[in-house]
Scaffold this active site. Structure first.
Site, PDB file in Angstrom:
ATOM      1  N   CYS A  65       0.813  -1.218   0.000  1.00 15.52           N
ATOM      2  CA  CYS A  65       0.000   0.000   0.000  1.00 15.52           C
ATOM      3  C   CYS A  65       0.847   1.269   0.000  1.00 15.52           C
ATOM      4  CB  CYS A  65      -0.960  -0.003   1.177  1.00 15.52           C
ATOM      5  SG  CYS A  65      -2.175  -1.319   1.039  1.00 15.52           S
ATOM      6  N   HIS A  88      -3.509   7.186   2.456  1.00 13.06           N
ATOM      7  CA  HIS A  88      -3.883   5.893   1.883  1.00 13.06           C
ATOM      8  C   HIS A  88      -5.272   5.508   2.394  1.00 13.06           C
ATOM      9  CE1 HIS A  88      -3.956   1.824   0.611  1.00 13.06           C
ATOM     10  NE2 HIS A  88      -3.793   1.317   1.819  1.00 13.06           N
ATOM     11  N   ASN A 124     -10.244  -0.121  -0.646  1.00 13.11           N
ATOM     12  CA  ASN A 124      -8.785  -0.035  -0.629  1.00 13.11           C
ATOM     13  C   ASN A 124      -8.240  -0.625  -1.935  1.00 13.11           C
ATOM     14  OD1 ASN A 124      -6.056  -0.314  -0.199  1.00 13.11           O
ATOM     15  ND2 ASN A 124      -6.227  -1.345   1.776  1.00 13.11           N
TER      16      ASN A 124
HETATM   17  O1  UT7 Z   1      -4.072  -1.165   3.229  1.00 15.79           O
HETATM   18  C1  UT7 Z   1      -3.280  -2.103   3.855  1.00 15.79           C
HETATM   19  C2  UT7 Z   1      -3.468  -2.210   5.244  1.00 15.79           C
HETATM   20  N1  UT7 Z   1      -4.729  -2.778   5.664  1.00 15.79           N
HETATM   21  C3  UT7 Z   1      -5.348  -2.151   6.628  1.00 15.79           C
HETATM   22  O2  UT7 Z   1      -4.955  -1.071   6.994  1.00 15.79           O
HETATM   23  C4  UT7 Z   1      -6.512  -2.843   7.302  1.00 15.79           C
HETATM   24  C5  UT7 Z   1      -6.438  -2.626   8.787  1.00 15.79           C
HETATM   25  N2  UT7 Z   1      -7.457  -3.315   9.508  1.00 15.79           N
HETATM   26  C6  UT7 Z   1      -8.769  -2.996   9.449  1.00 15.79           C
HETATM   27  O3  UT7 Z   1      -9.154  -2.166   8.657  1.00 15.79           O
HETATM   28  C7  UT7 Z   1      -9.717  -3.654  10.407  1.00 15.79           C
HETATM   29  O4  UT7 Z   1      -8.983  -4.369  11.370  1.00 15.79           O
HETATM   30  C8  UT7 Z   1     -10.754  -4.611   9.745  1.00 15.79           C
HETATM   31  C9  UT7 Z   1     -11.771  -3.797   8.943  1.00 15.79           C
HETATM   32  C10 UT7 Z   1     -10.069  -5.611   8.854  1.00 15.79           C
HETATM   33  C11 UT7 Z   1     -11.521  -5.354  10.826  1.00 15.79           C
HETATM   34  O5  UT7 Z   1     -12.147  -4.432  11.688  1.00 15.79           O
HETATM   35  P1  UT7 Z   1     -11.978  -4.559  13.274  1.00 15.79           P
HETATM   36  O6  UT7 Z   1     -12.790  -3.494  13.861  1.00 15.79           O
HETATM   37  O7  UT7 Z   1     -10.516  -4.579  13.568  1.00 15.79           O
HETATM   38  O8  UT7 Z   1     -12.664  -5.943  13.547  1.00 15.79           O
HETATM   39  P2  UT7 Z   1     -12.069  -7.201  14.325  1.00 15.79           P
HETATM   40  O9  UT7 Z   1     -11.100  -7.922  13.462  1.00 15.79           O
HETATM   41  O10 UT7 Z   1     -11.641  -6.760  15.675  1.00 15.79           O
HETATM   42  O11 UT7 Z   1     -13.356  -8.089  14.480  1.00 15.79           O
HETATM   43  C12 UT7 Z   1     -14.441  -7.687  15.345  1.00 15.79           C
HETATM   44  C13 UT7 Z   1     -15.551  -8.702  15.181  1.00 15.79           C
HETATM   45  C14 UT7 Z   1     -15.089 -10.148  15.296  1.00 15.79           C
HETATM   46  O12 UT7 Z   1     -16.086 -10.901  15.918  1.00 15.79           O
HETATM   47  P3  UT7 Z   1     -15.978 -11.280  17.465  1.00 15.79           P
HETATM   48  O13 UT7 Z   1     -14.708 -12.038  17.616  1.00 15.79           O
HETATM   49  O14 UT7 Z   1     -15.979  -9.970  18.200  1.00 15.79           O
HETATM   50  O15 UT7 Z   1     -17.199 -12.092  17.696  1.00 15.79           O
HETATM   51  C15 UT7 Z   1     -14.985 -10.564  13.867  1.00 15.79           C
HETATM   52  O16 UT7 Z   1     -15.135 -11.958  13.679  1.00 15.79           O
HETATM   53  O17 UT7 Z   1     -16.139  -8.560  13.880  1.00 15.79           O
HETATM   54  C16 UT7 Z   1     -16.121  -9.820  13.217  1.00 15.79           C
HETATM   55  N3  UT7 Z   1     -15.940  -9.576  11.803  1.00 15.79           N
HETATM   56  C17 UT7 Z   1     -16.960  -9.320  10.978  1.00 15.79           C
HETATM   57  N4  UT7 Z   1     -18.279  -9.248  11.173  1.00 15.79           N
HETATM   58  C18 UT7 Z   1     -19.046  -8.952  10.127  1.00 15.79           C
HETATM   59  C19 UT7 Z   1     -14.773  -9.523  11.105  1.00 15.79           C
HETATM   60  N5  UT7 Z   1     -15.037  -9.249   9.820  1.00 15.79           N
HETATM   61  C20 UT7 Z   1     -16.379  -9.117   9.720  1.00 15.79           C
HETATM   62  C21 UT7 Z   1     -17.237  -8.821   8.659  1.00 15.79           C
HETATM   63  N6  UT7 Z   1     -18.555  -8.736   8.896  1.00 15.79           N
HETATM   64  N7  UT7 Z   1     -16.780  -8.599   7.400  1.00 15.79           N
END
Ligand code: UT7
Length: 334
Positions: free
Chosen positions: A121, A261, A291
């Site tokens: 990225c 970004h 993204n």
């Molecule tokens: O460009 C390159 C770099 N990439 C990035 O910068 C991405 C950085 N990361 C992120 O943008 C975020 O971490 C994500 C969008 C990928 C995830 O968001 P988050 O707020 O960090 O969610 P999380 O991974 O902490 O997950 C929270 C909950 C989990 O459930 P439990 O364990 O709390 O029951 C996940 O299983 O949300 C769940 N979850 C989803 N639920 C519905 C994860 N993905 C999804 C989804 N839809 N797509």
């Protein structure tokens, strides 16, 4: 100042172009593909939809060529005076055979040499530094820098933690010697490979060559530990941005635009808050494109081009796989 007998010039962006495919992959469509919801995606990422290059016969070069041609049309110029074509990408058409060489031939840049640059990225940001350095040194006069990624070719659409973020697109800028005092001003780049497995495609490289086993394990798709990447991105992007602002005597009033970004709106918002910037000064189009990896920064410039004025102070910031990250300062030249 002279370098190998050549005058030190100042490199400037003199044209911009962009392309995103027509096919929209909405959050509602994703709801039918994985266990997710429009509400979750919007609130956690700020993304409403992304564009996908559906045609299996078209690859990243297609996006790059479209973006380059858009730039050439807008600039009303031809490609035969271009000296160098750089394509920043993590999704080259082929593993061996630079995508940039194919793009250069396809747009008629017959006097150029070409190579790809991979810094995930941060690829476009690092590419701006390379392009600017070549022009500053007087070694080359016209460098076409393209950021393009067909992320849909490496995304696993059964992995809800990753597939909701990415989209396809391409953007291009032309670097030339500045005709005024504006252009590339400063850069502050970092990298840290110790956490590289947090955002990666595990197989297909020399560490884990393609095998039946790697295919069965699904190691050929992009995968990220979102939480880890998120934490690093927020803290490191704001740190480098603060540093570049400090050493160029920029403050929240004097800066015209932050060009960040587009990985997650929450990362951008947190960076904006840490810098105490007015959100109106932050370029954003993640809602519609998601993204697009190496394409996010030039696509922002393409979208905001009509709002930019000569002398505007732009600060770029990016964070990506590797990890790679950094910030740069550029004054707008046209
Ligand atoms: O460009 C390159 C770099 N990439 C990035 O910068 C991405 C950085 N990361 C992120 O943008 C975020 O971490 C994500 C969008 C990928 C995830 O968001 P988050 O707020 O960090 O969610 P999380 O991974 O902490 O997950 C929270 C909950 C989990 O459930 P439990 O364990 O709390 O029951 C996940 O299983 O949300 C769940 N979850 C989803 N639920 C519905 C994860 N993905 C999804 C989804 N839809 N797509």
């Amino acid at each position: 100042m002279h370098l190998k007998g050549k005058k030190i010039l100042k490199a400037a962006i003199t044209a911009v172009g962009g392309y995103t495919p027509k096919t929209i992959l909405s959050n509602h469509k994703l709801e039918t593909m994985v266990d997710t919801s429009d509400e979750w995606i919007r609130s956690r990422t700020g993304i409403k939809e992304r564009r996908i290059l559906l045609d299996e016969n078209k690859a990243t070069s297609y996006l790059a060529i479209k973006a380059a041609k858009d730039l050439l049309n807008k600039k009303k110029t031809t490609a035969n005076t271009i000296d160098l074509v750089i394509v920043a990408t993590v999704t080259p058409d082929l593993h061996v055979a630079a995508t940039a060489a194919y793009v250069a031939s396809s747009i008629g840049a017959k006097n150029a040499f070409a190579f790809d640059l991979n810094a995930a990225c941060s690829g476009f940001l690092y590419g701006m530094s390379v392009a600017a350095a070549y022009v500053n040194s007087g070694q080359y006069k016209k460098v076409l820098l393209i950021g393009a990624d067909k992320m849909s070719s490496i995304v696993d659409y059964t992995d809800r933690t990753t597939c909701i973020i990415f989209g396809d697109g391409g953007g291009a800028v032309l670097f030339e010697p500045s005709l005024n005092k504006n252009g590339w001003e400063d850069e502050y780049f970092r990298s840290d490979g110790s956490d590289r497995m947090s955002l990666r495609i595990k197989a297909g490289g020399s560490l884990h060559p393609t095998s039946k086993d790697t295919l069965e394990k699904g190691w050929h798709n992009i995968h990220q530990d979102g939480k880890t990447v998120f934490k690093y991105a927020v803290s490191e992007m704001s740190k480098v941005t603060k540093e570049i602002m400090k050493r160029n005597q920029l403050d929240k009033e004097s800066i015209d635009y932050l060009v960040p970004h587009q990985a997650n709106k929450r990362i951008i918002d947190a960076t904006t808050q840490r810098l105490d910037l007015n959100p109106n000064k932050v370029m954003m189009n993640i809602e519609y494109f998601g993204n697009t990896t190496a394409a996010t920064l030039p696509l922002l410039l393409n979208d905001y081009e009509n709002k930019l004025n000569i002398g505007d102070k732009l600060v770029f910031a990016a964070f990506g796989g590797g990890f790679t990250w950094g910030a740069a300062y550029l004054t707008w030249a046209y």
